[in-house]
Design an enzyme around this catalytic site. Sequence first.
Site, mmCIF file in Angstrom:
data_model
loop_
_atom_site.group_PDB
_atom_site.id
_atom_site.type_symbol
_atom_site.label_atom_id
_atom_site.label_comp_id
_atom_site.label_asym_id
_atom_site.label_seq_id
_atom_site.Cartn_x
_atom_site.Cartn_y
_atom_site.Cartn_z
ATOM 1 C CG HIS A 17 -0.164 -9.161 3.658
ATOM 2 N ND1 HIS A 17 -0.772 -9.897 4.659
ATOM 3 C CD2 HIS A 17 -0.448 -7.866 3.922
ATOM 4 C CE1 HIS A 17 -1.383 -9.073 5.497
ATOM 5 N NE2 HIS A 17 -1.210 -7.843 5.074
ATOM 6 C CE LYS A 41 -3.989 -3.108 13.654
ATOM 7 N NZ LYS A 41 -3.702 -3.544 12.301
ATOM 8 N NE ARG A 90 -6.401 -3.515 2.440
ATOM 9 C CZ ARG A 90 -6.263 -3.864 3.692
ATOM 10 N NH1 ARG A 90 -6.615 -5.071 4.081
ATOM 11 N NH2 ARG A 90 -5.805 -3.020 4.587
ATOM 12 C CB SER A 128 -4.570 -9.835 8.809
ATOM 13 O OG SER A 128 -3.469 -9.763 7.961
HETATM 14 P P1 ADP Z 1 -0.842 -2.774 9.233
HETATM 15 O O1 ADP Z 1 -1.320 -3.303 10.540
HETATM 16 O O2 ADP Z 1 0.448 -2.003 9.294
HETATM 17 O O3 ADP Z 1 -1.884 -2.080 8.372
HETATM 18 P P2 ADP Z 1 -1.155 -5.159 7.635
HETATM 19 O O4 ADP Z 1 -0.435 -6.401 7.917
HETATM 20 O O5 ADP Z 1 -2.629 -5.153 7.850
HETATM 21 O O6 ADP Z 1 -0.394 -4.066 8.446
HETATM 22 O O7 ADP Z 1 -0.868 -4.704 6.147
HETATM 23 C C1 ADP Z 1 0.417 -4.378 5.681
HETATM 24 C C2 ADP Z 1 0.290 -3.592 4.395
HETATM 25 O O8 ADP Z 1 -0.298 -4.428 3.389
HETATM 26 C C3 ADP Z 1 -0.591 -2.353 4.473
HETATM 27 O O9 ADP Z 1 -0.025 -1.358 3.632
HETATM 28 C C4 ADP Z 1 -1.920 -2.820 3.909
HETATM 29 O O10 ADP Z 1 -2.657 -1.765 3.349
HETATM 30 C C5 ADP Z 1 -1.435 -3.790 2.854
HETATM 31 N N1 ADP Z 1 -2.440 -4.821 2.519
HETATM 32 C C6 ADP Z 1 -3.120 -5.614 3.362
HETATM 33 N N2 ADP Z 1 -3.966 -6.434 2.701
HETATM 34 C C7 ADP Z 1 -3.804 -6.146 1.371
HETATM 35 C C8 ADP Z 1 -4.414 -6.614 0.166
HETATM 36 N N3 ADP Z 1 -5.369 -7.533 0.185
HETATM 37 N N4 ADP Z 1 -3.985 -6.075 -1.015
HETATM 38 C C9 ADP Z 1 -3.042 -5.101 -1.023
HETATM 39 N N5 ADP Z 1 -2.436 -4.605 0.081
HETATM 40 C C10 ADP Z 1 -2.813 -5.109 1.256
#
Ligand code: ADP
Length: 165
Positions: A17, A41, A90, A128
Amino acid sequence: MKRAIYPGSFDPVTLGHIDVIRRASKLFDFLIIGILGNSAKTPLFSVEERVNMLKEATADLTNVEVRSFHGLTVEFARECEANALVRGLRAITDFDYELQIAQLNRVIAPEIDTVFLTTNLKYAYLSSSSVKEVAAYGGDISHFVTPAVEKKVHKKFEEIRSRRI
Ligand code: ADP
């Protein structure tokens, strides 16, 4: 002024992130990180805890602000007067889901564009939920999150374990 939002759960914020945030902060004049409070979630961290973790992790970025929101992401973008919504990609599995949401958002808010940033290959495997899974079993998460977040995640799981005893 080019203003964008970067919405997500960030439960917790990972180095993946942070990499997206740093790159987006160079592409836009102002970036607002939006922490979604109404996710389906059950989160490990409260919205307030996640806001604080993200504020700490982005303290050196002067054109980045952290806020929380409830409801529709495009409404939050409108409130922020942003015309771009940043998401990270990703893998192809992200793309399927993200494309559908982006197209839906385009119908309800045609003035807002979704901008995808592909992951830094270093963090392509990182999510996460995998951080939480490793930490739940006491594993080392130091390669995935900042030292401050690492402490908070371990503390949270210690609290959960002590409640179960
Ligand atoms: P959500 O629950 O909305 O998917 P996340 O917190 O999991 O939110 O992720 C927020 C954004 O960051 C999403 O667009 C996700 O694809 C992106 N993201 C999460 N991990 C990575 C990573 N390792 N590299 C690039 N983008 C990421």
